[in-house]
Each structure stands twice: as C-alpha cells, then as structure tokens.
Design an enzyme around this catalytic site. Sequence first.
Site, PDB file in Angstrom:
ATOM      1  N   HIS A  76      38.760 -20.728  48.144  1.00  0.00           N
ATOM      2  CA  HIS A  76      38.474 -20.786  49.382  1.00  0.00           C
ATOM      3  C   HIS A  76      36.958 -20.978  49.754  1.00  0.00           C
ATOM      4  CE1 HIS A  76      37.753 -16.615  48.105  1.00  0.00           C
ATOM      5  NE2 HIS A  76      36.600 -16.617  49.179  1.00  0.00           N
ATOM      6  N   HIS A 117      29.944 -18.361  51.005  1.00  0.00           N
ATOM      7  CA  HIS A 117      30.055 -18.634  49.764  1.00  0.00           C
ATOM      8  C   HIS A 117      31.323 -19.620  49.680  1.00  0.00           C
ATOM      9  CE1 HIS A 117      32.778 -15.000  49.965  1.00  0.00           C
ATOM     10  NE2 HIS A 117      33.546 -15.668  49.163  1.00  0.00           N
ATOM     11  N   GLU A 128      31.394 -17.625  44.305  1.00  0.00           N
ATOM     12  CA  GLU A 128      32.232 -16.810  43.529  1.00  0.00           C
ATOM     13  C   GLU A 128      33.305 -17.252  42.678  1.00  0.00           C
ATOM     14  OE1 GLU A 128      35.048 -14.986  46.655  1.00  0.00           O
ATOM     15  OE2 GLU A 128      35.567 -13.287  45.496  1.00  0.00           O
TER      16      GLU A 128
END
Lengths: 132, 132
Positions: A7, A79, A128
């Site tokens: 994502h 992020h 991430e």
Amino acid sequence: MIGKLNHVAIVVPDLAAGTAIYRDTLGARVSEPLALPEHGVTTVFVELPNTKIELLHPLGENSPIARFLEKNPGGGVHHVCYEVEDIQAAAERMKQAGARVLGDIKIGAHNKPVLFLHPKDFCGTLVELEQA
Amino acid sequence: MIGKLNHVAIVVPDLAAGTAIYRDTLGARVSEPLALPEHGVTTVFVELPNTKIELLHPLGENSPIARFLEKNPGGGVHHVCYEVEDIQAAAERMKQAGARVLGDIKIGAHNKPVLFLHPKDFCGTLVELEQA
C-alpha cells in the site's frame, strides 16, 4: 527481496473529505473508516485492482502521524509498504546493509509483522516492510 | 474511474545511489537508467510484481523536478500515477468535480496521454492520471 507494493499511506487532514475525493472525484472503491486505537489512526482503504491506498487520520493522543500532519497540514504521502516473506530475515539484511530500522518488529495495522525503515536511508521515503 | 496504481515516482538526489538502495538493499529488480530529455528527467524503473516505483533525477535545464529536489534535498515521493481508460473523459470529470487539472493533457514518459492534478485538491498528493 521485496515483493508487492502492499500500500501507499496518505495522511489526510479530513478523513471524510479525503474519502470523498477518492470515491466521488476519482471513482475508486473505498472502505468504511476503521478505527485502530492501538495504532493511533483511523484508516480508510482505497481498493485498486493491484494494490491499496490507505488514507490515515490521527486517532487519540500521541498518534504517530500527528506530527506529520502538523508539518504537512494539507496531508501527503506518509509511507510506502513493501511485502517481504520473512520479516526477521529482512531486518537482518537491513542491518547488514547499514540501513536503519526504526524501533523493533511490531504487529502492524493488518495484524502482520512489520518494521519501518529510516527515510534518510531510503531516498527520503519512509518505508514499511510487512511480512505478507 | 481510476484503475491500477501505475507507479509511485520518487525523486532522488543521486540516481546511482537510489538504484543501489532498491537493487542491493531492498533486493528489487531495477532497469538501466533511461534519459528522457523531453521530460527533463532520467528515470530508473523498480519493477515490483504488481506495480512500479520510478526513481527520477533531474536532467538538463528547467527540469520539472529541480525545484522539488531543492525543497527536498534528500528526495521524496513526488507523485502517484493511476491508470484511466479515457484521459479526455477523466479531464472532464475532474473539471466537473471542481478539481484543478495542471496544464493540458500531454504525452507522458511512457508515450501515453497523461494529466496532472493539483495536490491541494488531492490530499496533498500530486496525482498523475495515465490513459492505460
């Protein structure tokens, strides 16, 4: 090592307005807001055919994204999240490469092990890694 | 309306170093650098199983990303690109929604028609729409 882009997380100053932009203006499929008090965010998932956009808004005191919103009052990309097969092996590889892992491996918003990498070691982008 | 996330574009201050981070540290498949003088950028494609990351570095005078790099000397996410079926219909829909299209429809770096949307109308994120 990294697999799919899981994502892109976008912090928004107004979750209802951000949801409307993605649903009504851009015509994407969006979820209901999901409060994640243990992560200090409320999130709306924008479901695209190949990945997701996650709209994030601070929830409660000490939200980890409150400061980002202070610095970026109009919102912005917070992020990007890449999938990995083995989060422990990924953490080890990062350390060997001299890249800074922020804190410890934790259970992330999708109930999977995640870690965050220092933006200064990754082209100015908070990254991430999530064990898929 | 929007379909797949076509790519996330990340501006980098050093293309070789950014490429090495994605190839060696993160272990992704990366392309050779591709100079696109008509777009004022050199780009490296990071190929993920479901989408692409595009590393961008200014090329020549008047690069459209030179100012971004001045403001963000460490680099950062520059834009996200969503696919649409019909760029003219997309432009019309944006105007009807009161969202600002930046300039005109142009031929983008992938030789397909694209347009850019004002970050202030899209959660602080510069959005590119590309006719897939």
